[in-house]
Each structure stands twice: as structure tokens, then as C-alpha cells.
Design a protein around this motif. Sequence first.
Motif, PDB file in Angstrom:
ATOM      1  N   THR B  92      -3.234   8.438  -2.850  1.00  0.00           N
ATOM      2  CA  THR B  92      -2.762   7.435  -1.890  1.00  0.00           C
ATOM      3  C   THR B  92      -2.101   6.216  -2.528  1.00  0.00           C
ATOM      4  N   GLY B  93      -2.306   6.032  -3.818  1.00  0.00           N
ATOM      5  CA  GLY B  93      -1.793   4.820  -4.448  1.00  0.00           C
ATOM      6  C   GLY B  93      -2.579   3.571  -4.089  1.00  0.00           C
ATOM      7  N   LEU B  94      -3.632   3.716  -3.316  1.00  0.00           N
ATOM      8  CA  LEU B  94      -4.433   2.538  -2.937  1.00  0.00           C
ATOM      9  C   LEU B  94      -5.358   2.169  -4.086  1.00  0.00           C
ATOM     10  N   PRO B  95      -5.602   0.873  -4.266  1.00  0.00           N
ATOM     11  CA  PRO B  95      -6.406   0.438  -5.412  1.00  0.00           C
ATOM     12  C   PRO B  95      -7.894   0.722  -5.219  1.00  0.00           C
ATOM     13  N   ARG B  96      -8.587   0.744  -6.322  1.00  0.00           N
ATOM     14  CA  ARG B  96     -10.020   1.067  -6.350  1.00  0.00           C
ATOM     15  C   ARG B  96     -10.844   0.198  -5.399  1.00  0.00           C
ATOM     16  N   ALA B  97     -10.633  -1.111  -5.455  1.00  0.00           N
ATOM     17  CA  ALA B  97     -11.489  -2.009  -4.650  1.00  0.00           C
ATOM     18  C   ALA B  97     -11.332  -1.702  -3.166  1.00  0.00           C
ATOM     19  N   ARG B  98     -10.083  -1.473  -2.749  1.00  0.00           N
ATOM     20  CA  ARG B  98      -9.833  -1.141  -1.359  1.00  0.00           C
ATOM     21  C   ARG B  98     -10.551   0.143  -0.967  1.00  0.00           C
ATOM     22  N   LEU B  99     -10.476   1.135  -1.834  1.00  0.00           N
ATOM     23  CA  LEU B  99     -11.068   2.427  -1.464  1.00  0.00           C
ATOM     24  C   LEU B  99     -12.590   2.383  -1.528  1.00  0.00           C
ATOM     25  N   GLU B 100     -13.125   1.609  -2.437  1.00  0.00           N
ATOM     26  CA  GLU B 100     -14.588   1.457  -2.449  1.00  0.00           C
ATOM     27  C   GLU B 100     -15.044   0.745  -1.175  1.00  0.00           C
ATOM     28  N   GLY B 101     -14.263  -0.251  -0.758  1.00  0.00           N
ATOM     29  CA  GLY B 101     -14.572  -0.929   0.502  1.00  0.00           C
ATOM     30  C   GLY B 101     -14.441   0.017   1.687  1.00  0.00           C
ATOM     31  N   GLU B 102     -13.386   0.844   1.640  1.00  0.00           N
ATOM     32  CA  GLU B 102     -13.185   1.768   2.758  1.00  0.00           C
ATOM     33  C   GLU B 102     -14.284   2.825   2.812  1.00  0.00           C
ATOM     34  N   ARG B 103     -14.741   3.231   1.650  1.00  0.00           N
ATOM     35  CA  ARG B 103     -15.857   4.191   1.632  1.00  0.00           C
ATOM     36  C   ARG B 103     -17.111   3.560   2.243  1.00  0.00           C
ATOM     37  N   ALA B 104     -17.351   2.295   1.903  1.00  0.00           N
ATOM     38  CA  ALA B 104     -18.519   1.604   2.478  1.00  0.00           C
ATOM     39  C   ALA B 104     -18.372   1.508   3.995  1.00  0.00           C
ATOM     40  N   ARG B 105     -17.145   1.246   4.432  1.00  0.00           N
ATOM     41  CA  ARG B 105     -16.911   1.165   5.864  1.00  0.00           C
ATOM     42  C   ARG B 105     -17.150   2.523   6.537  1.00  0.00           C
ATOM     43  N   ALA B 332       4.828  -5.792  -5.659  1.00  0.00           N
ATOM     44  CA  ALA B 332       5.043  -4.554  -4.898  1.00  0.00           C
ATOM     45  C   ALA B 332       3.796  -3.681  -4.990  1.00  0.00           C
ATOM     46  N   SER B 333       3.558  -2.892  -3.948  1.00  0.00           N
ATOM     47  CA  SER B 333       2.438  -1.944  -3.992  1.00  0.00           C
ATOM     48  C   SER B 333       2.947  -0.560  -3.630  1.00  0.00           C
ATOM     49  N   THR B 334       2.286   0.411  -4.232  1.00  0.00           N
ATOM     50  CA  THR B 334       2.664   1.796  -3.977  1.00  0.00           C
ATOM     51  C   THR B 334       2.356   2.165  -2.533  1.00  0.00           C
ATOM     52  N   MET B 335       3.293   2.856  -1.894  1.00  0.00           N
ATOM     53  CA  MET B 335       3.034   3.324  -0.530  1.00  0.00           C
ATOM     54  C   MET B 335       2.336   4.681  -0.572  1.00  0.00           C
ATOM     55  N   LEU B 336       1.834   5.080   0.585  1.00  0.00           N
ATOM     56  CA  LEU B 336       0.970   6.255   0.652  1.00  0.00           C
ATOM     57  C   LEU B 336       1.680   7.534   0.263  1.00  0.00           C
ATOM     58  N   THR B 337       2.936   7.661   0.715  1.00  0.00           N
ATOM     59  CA  THR B 337       3.685   8.878   0.400  1.00  0.00           C
ATOM     60  C   THR B 337       5.147   8.508   0.192  1.00  0.00           C
ATOM     61  N   PRO B 338       5.860   9.345  -0.545  1.00  0.00           N
ATOM     62  CA  PRO B 338       7.303   9.122  -0.678  1.00  0.00           C
ATOM     63  C   PRO B 338       7.999   9.082   0.683  1.00  0.00           C
ATOM     64  N   GLY B 339       7.528   9.872   1.626  1.00  0.00           N
ATOM     65  CA  GLY B 339       8.148   9.887   2.952  1.00  0.00           C
ATOM     66  C   GLY B 339       7.966   8.568   3.680  1.00  0.00           C
TER      67      GLY B 339
END
Lengths: 530, 530
Positions: B92-105, B332-339
Motif C-alpha cells: 500500500t505504500g502506507l507508513p508503519r505508524a499508520r498501519l499499526e494504528g489501523e491494525r489497532a483500530r 510527497a507520499s506514495t499512493m495506494l496503487t499506480p492506477g
Amino acid sequence: MTITGQSLIGAMSVRGTHGAFHGINARTGETLEPAFGGATQSDLERASALAEAAFDTFRETPPETRAVFLETIGEQIMSIGDALIERCMAETGLPRARLEGERARTVGQLRLFAGVLRNGDFVDARIDPAQPDRKPMPRVDLRLRNVAIGPVAVFGASNFPLAFSVAGGDTASALAAGCPVIVKAHGAHPGTSELVGRAIQQAVRQCALPEGVFSLLFDSGLSIGQALVADARIKAVGFTGSRAGGVALMKIANAREEPVPVYAEMSSINPVVLLPGALGARGTAIAQQFAASLTLGAGQFCTNPGLVLAVDDESLRAFERAAGVALASAGASTMLTPGIHANYVKGVERLAEHADVEQLARGQAGGPFDAQAALFATTAQAFSADSALREEVFGPASLIVRCRDLDELHGMLKSLEGQLTVAVHLDHDDRAACRALLPTLERKAGRILANGFGTGVEVGHAMVHGGPFPATSDTRTTSVGSRAIERFLRPVSYQDLPDELLPQELRDGNPLVLARRIDGVMNRGENKNI
Amino acid sequence: MTITGQSLIGAMSVRGTHGAFHGINARTGETLEPAFGGATQSDLERASALAEAAFDTFRETPPETRAVFLETIGEQIMSIGDALIERCMAETGLPRARLEGERARTVGQLRLFAGVLRNGDFVDARIDPAQPDRKPMPRVDLRLRNVAIGPVAVFGASNFPLAFSVAGGDTASALAAGCPVIVKAHGAHPGTSELVGRAIQQAVRQCALPEGVFSLLFDSGLSIGQALVADARIKAVGFTGSRAGGVALMKIANAREEPVPVYAEMSSINPVVLLPGALGARGTAIAQQFAASLTLGAGQFCTNPGLVLAVDDESLRAFERAAGVALASAGASTMLTPGIHANYVKGVERLAEHADVEQLARGQAGGPFDAQAALFATTAQAFSADSALREEVFGPASLIVRCRDLDELHGMLKSLEGQLTVAVHLDHDDRAACRALLPTLERKAGRILANGFGTGVEVGHAMVHGGPFPATSDTRTTSVGSRAIERFLRPVSYQDLPDELLPQELRDGNPLVLARRIDGVMNRGENKNI
């Protein structure tokens, strides 16, 4: 109160100029005066604009104001007096006692929703208080309430000219929710519709509400009803009637730029399951109740028992004979309209001529538009093979399906479409068999009855008059009982709003003394701080 | 836990043979191993048959059983450990902290619904006791409860690979309701999907539930998702994604022989209203919060602030400059997909090239699939004239609409389609202006925020993540928070059933100690007789 043939658009009475039609004496076919003018597109435009203009004011009236409004409608309906009953008898062919009962039910429904408003739980007030010290992120203050969905279109039903028509359950629940209502009158009882519409119009005036809270449109064809559902200002639709009619409205609503919910109560054959113990012990008594339920109101109930399922044995044959005897002596009753009568005759002929269907009994013949009851039987195999046998015949006709055993009977139930009701007749020894059927019954119907028939729908809090498609268009809802208000509500959440900008329902100190869910737990005023 | 590329069909793992695809490293565009096999129609058939077979058992499990099941899913997800976060970061290109937070959610959501099950109010148990002596007719005994609607199809969302995907809010609320779930995995994070799917599969086994409670299908195209929504055994659909995708699923569901509800959360530009007092007093601070909200998660939130409405004066211009400065330094941040990236670039170009749109700022450029933030401004007149300016640009782009005065601003709000959120920034002096806007805001959005931004959606009891079309397909519902369970329930009424045949929730003596509504009044166990 004089019947004028005019549409009611807010506080105005307007003679529609888009064609004209008359009420018909259901018994004789004679034309009833006066002529009703069909509403024009500009009449509809005006009614919609008024409803839209009234919405924000009406939806924020205190619940007590709307409760009094509903009660006032009831008083106004009663104050029409016998003129309402007599006009309705002429237009529908329904007898006095039935219509007086239906009027009481209509007024009772309005009072039920007045009670729902005073109770306040319909608001579903919820508060998740802020937690400024929460880690890693502080929690915001969130408060939720239900708000009215918007102006609602209601289509009057032919078979309940009072309780499912102009001031019927859809109108009562929509007004209770805070939604202005535009009714498209049913063409089969226009005079009744105008009288009741004027009662509502008078109640709007008496309660000093915005005139757009209610309008009533007559339509000489289908165009106004269709345009009403397509109108962007209409946010939900209530309908009781045929499957074809309901599906047509669903299509229009889904094709809108903004699709909106259609609550259509349509088609149900209301299976009756006779379990062996009950059938053996008291088949004759059940047969008599069955015949009474089947012929009640000329069979013109949504919950009419159009299908009987039982294991084929001597007890069933005895039931068939007893039901046949009871039906053969059943007097004919006038149907609501010549069109409904013609469809009934066609439906009965279709069954009578079916190669695999046996005619068991016919009721007595009567006037030109009277329904002659009819009872048929077939095998499970034939019933499975021809889906036409599962279609509703609106009127006092029913089909008995003789099953080989309980497994085959269960299979028949599984093969059915969605139903409003399913009734099971059982004795103590039938309980295990009934238990095995229950999961299927729960999936097929909105209401499961033991040892009774679906005709006779209590208006209360635990009633479900609904069910999977095609019984209704939305199995999550009921059109009778207090839960009907939910159809016209949607939730809104408020985050961190200053207290003075919050709606009363959600303010600190609970000024409306509502039951509110605090962090998910119901609180009936114990917590004084929130 | 190894990623195998297999669909999970009940207790089995099955390599699909209908084409194949790979996960893609969002940052580099490189292919990730292994290949995922696309499920076949017969894989779907098997999953649906298992879901159907599991339904009656699963829906009647005690609420405590389902609560433990949801908690077990959470534990199983946590026990995957860092492998889940790392695979998800890559996909997904999403950073670790975001995904750890999302997992907790995600785990928190599962626990929230465990609490909803233990609370029991979701049953909406109601009893209208019999009144054998009522005149003119005795009253029957009526009891109502909510039951699960049936097997549910869930479509994983790309932008919340954990919280709105395989074990996300739709799955959690459907399982809580008692509905088996078939997830169509999102192609943008297949490895993440398989890992989470295996956690659920393991929880099903551990809790000794029927295997059909959960299946996960991979699809190399659109056909399996479409067939899933068309499948007669599926009774509701949960979807989070694009407007086109949601509308396509609504069409399929409406065209079924039995139409079923689709809960699609689609498109929202989440207007932000800056009122003059707040803008004058702290425009720069708001601008910085705005830029942070806009660029959070590369702007890939459903609640991303894509539209700003304010009166055009020197305070607004100062806000624009401050927001521009903040954005210009935004990495800039990586987007989820090239599309998604390609669509974002196209959307931004469309705004940049628009004759009536002024580009105020761009963020920093980055890697090939990174989103460069963008801020634009236009006039109310231009915004009114071109509906294309009201379309969502998914990513960190926003458009400021400069209004002549508050009336024009109000008109702009009225012209908008439905929204998930609308935020108002106000100071004490702005309260009257805010009050005037509130009726419009309530009609346009599911959530109204003061002095904040919609990104960051609390998972609680008072949250509404919903709103009028096209924000969602069903404004009566929320896809986040405890009310989400209501989407997968329908009411059933039981009339005169012998006590031993009633479901536990409705039996005399209240064996489950539920809050029940007796004749419309909530009863928390005080009445021992019923």
C-alpha cells in the motif's frame, strides 16, 4: 363537509385540469359525483415546493407538537362523522362494521405514533463524551440523533381505504418522523380520500404548522404518481399495492440521480402449515376458521391465507371437506373495484383450468362485482413444477398443497418467495416438527403465527408487517406498528459542536429528559452532567 | 504464516484457476510474490453454498459465542505480528505508524461489536402481551426480535487495507449480526488480505463454528465480485470504494429476482466552511491544520477535505497563502496503487487547466507513484457553472471556493450532493451564522464537525460514517460505529407461539436478561412475569 373533487395543495384546494375521473359505486358500478380533476405537473410542482419549504420547520417542531398534530388529525377524522363511512361504503363495497373498525384503527395508529413521539426513544440519542486526555490521541465529543429523511410520497392502498390510505400508517409514521407528506390518492376511493385529506388539512391549520406539511393529489392516470417518485425533493416513498406497481416505483426511485428508499408492501400468499397433530385433533375447527379468514373482507387482505401446506392423509381430506362445506355456504362479497374483480375471476379461472389442480369448492355467487370464494388442491410435485401456482390471486381463493411427508412440506416452504406472514397450526405433539420448520419460517416471513391466521394485524410495538421480497421491497422494515417510524429517519452525528448549537435532544443537562445512550449504555437521566 | 495466493473457501485453501495476478509494491511498482489465483465460478458456488449452510446455525449462536469469535479474530490478527505490517506497507505504500494504528483500530472495531453483542440491545426485543379480555376483540401475544439478514458479501477497500477490508467494519458488523461473510479481496493488497483471511479462518476453527461463516475470494477481474452480488444466497452487500464501483453493484443488486440492500460508501468531497470570525482570528492556524488533514495518508481518506467554502476577503487570502506555504513544504507520499496515482494526476491536471480555476500551491514532488499535494481556488460563480468542479479528486487536492457573502456560501452548500462530513470553523461571533447553516448541513451530511476536519473517524456509538447519496447508497445507515450492525438485521414478529418454541430472547422470564420493550416501554428486568 362537501366533496369537491379538488386536490389539496398545502392550504389550497385546486381543481386539477389533467383529465377527470369519478368514484364508482363498487356494488353497482354506478358513477358517484362529483368528478375529480387530475392534478397537473404544476400542481405537483407546487405541492413539492411547499413540502420542501415546510420540511426544516416541521422536522424541528418539538415531538409534543407533532404528537398533538397526529391526535388532531384523528379528531378531525372522527368529526367528519357518518358521511365518511357512507361515502367509503359506496366507493369500496366494504360493510359498515368493517369500516367503522378500520376508522378506529386509523385513529389508533395516529395515537400510537403520538405515544412514540412522547416516549422519545425514536431519536436514538447517543453521546460519546470527549476524552481530552486519551492517548495517543484525544477523543472528540460525538453526539448522534435521528433526523427526518425529507418529504415523503405516500400512495393510498385500495384495500384499506382508511388505515393504509390518506391518513394511514405510512402517513402517520412519516408525519411522526417530521416528514411532510404528499399523498397520491387511490382512484378507487377518491371521495373518502378527499374527506380524510381535508381532515388533515384542517389539523395542519389548527396546529399552526406550515401548510406544506400535507398535500393530496388526484391523478386520472399514472403520470402524477410516477413524477412524484421521480421528484428530487421527495426522499422516501410509501406504497401498498400490487407487485407490478411496487416494482415500477422501485425502478423509478432507483433511476433517480439520487436514489431514494421505496417502502412497497406488495405480494404475499401467506402460507398456512397444518401439522399432523393439530390436523388430526381439530381439523374441522381449523377448517372453519380458515374459511372465515379466507373470505374476510372478500379476501382482500395482504395477509389473506392463499396457500395451505399439509401432509396428505385422511385428516387432510377431512379438513378439505370441512373447508369446502364452510366455503360453499360463504356468501359473496363485493370487491373493491370492477378491475380487482375481473382480475380475481381471471386468477380463479387459471387455477380451475390447470391440469394438475382440483377444484374443491366454490362459494356462493352474488352481484356482478362480488367475489365467489374458491378452494383448490394440488400436489407438491405440481406446485413445484409451475411457479404460476405460487402467484397471489387477490381475493378469497386458496390452494391446498398435498405433501407426501413433512420433509416434502419443508421443501415447499423453502421454495417460496418472501411472505408477510406464515401460520402454523400445531398441537403439543407437533412441537418438534414446528421447531424444525422455524429457521425456514424466519427466513421467509416477517410474522410467524401459531394456531391463527394472518388476517387481523395488531397495531402495536412488536408487530412486523413486512418480510422479504416480494412481500415488501425492504425486509428491514415494517409498515405497521411503532417501528414504522424508522423508515423515515436517518442518523446525523455532531462532533465538538458548542452546546448552544446542538439540537435540544443532545444538549448537556438533557433538557428533553430523553433516554440517551452514553458510551453505548442507556442512561435514563441518571447522569446529570451530560 | 506463509502467503500462498490461495482463496479461502470455508476451511479449505484453494488455488483459483481463473487467471492470476500479483500484489504490487506501491512505492516501486515491482511485482510481489506469490501469484494469486483468480477464483472461479465454482469456487464462488462452493463459498456461497457453505455460507448458506452455515447461516441458520451461526445466526442462532449465543451472542457471547459471537463476541468471543470477534475477539478471537482480533487476537489472531495481532498474532500474525510484524509480517502483516510489512506486507501491508509494501502493498500500500502506507507508513508503519499508520498501519499499526489501523491494525489497532481494526481490532478495536471487533471488540466494539463484541460489546454490542454482550449489551444485547441490538436484538430490539419487544413484547406486546396478550389481552384475552380486550373488547371487541381479544389481543394476541406478539413478540419481536431482530434476526440476521443472511449471508453478506463484503468488498475490501483499497484505502484502509485493514480497517475497511477483510476483517474491517463491514465484516465485523455482519459477523456480529450473525451473518456469514464472503469477502471479495481488493486486488491492491492481496497478501494482506490473505493473512487477515487466514486469521479469521483460524478463529472460525478455534471457536468451532461452521466453516461457511467465512470465505475469501481473489478475483483477477470483476466477474467474481459481480457474480457474488448477483448470487441469490447473498442477502446484503458492503462496499467502500468509488462511485462508479458502488453504483455498478447497486444496479446488479436491484436487477436481481430478489433485490437486496447494498451498503456502498462512495464519494464525498467533505466541504469545510470557514466562517469570518474564525478565519479572521486564527486563519493561519486553521490553514496549517487543513494542510495536515489534506495530506494525511496521501489524501486517500473518504473524509479528505476536498472543498473549502469561505467569504472572499483579506482573511481568506491570508488563509490561502498560509495553506499554500504549508502545502508547498508537504512531502510527497506514495499512493495506494499506480492506477489511483494516475487518476489523481489526471484530476489535478483537469483543475489546473480549468479556465476559471487558479492554482495556489503544489506540494513537493517525489517518487513515480507519489502524490504531489495541490491547492486551487475558484469563484462561487464558476463552481456553480461547472458540476465537474464538484467531483471528488481522490488524493491530496482541494479547491477553495471564494464566495461573495454568507448567502452565496449557503447557496453553494445547498447545491452540493450528499457528503460524509461537513466541517465548520467558527468562533463565538460566528454562532448565529453557523446556526443559519445547520439545517442545510444536516441535510447534506452524516457528520457535522465544529473546528476540526473529518479525517480521523472515531469508532464509537455516536459515530455516523454515512450520508446522502453519493456519499453512500443508503443514508439511513453508518458503516462505522455500533449502529453499523443494524444494516444486517431485520425484524421478525412471533404471534402466540408456545414459549418453548420462542427464541430465548423472547421467552417468559427473560432468560437472557435483555432490555425488552414491553408494550412500548423499556423494561430492564423489572417485570419478572414476562
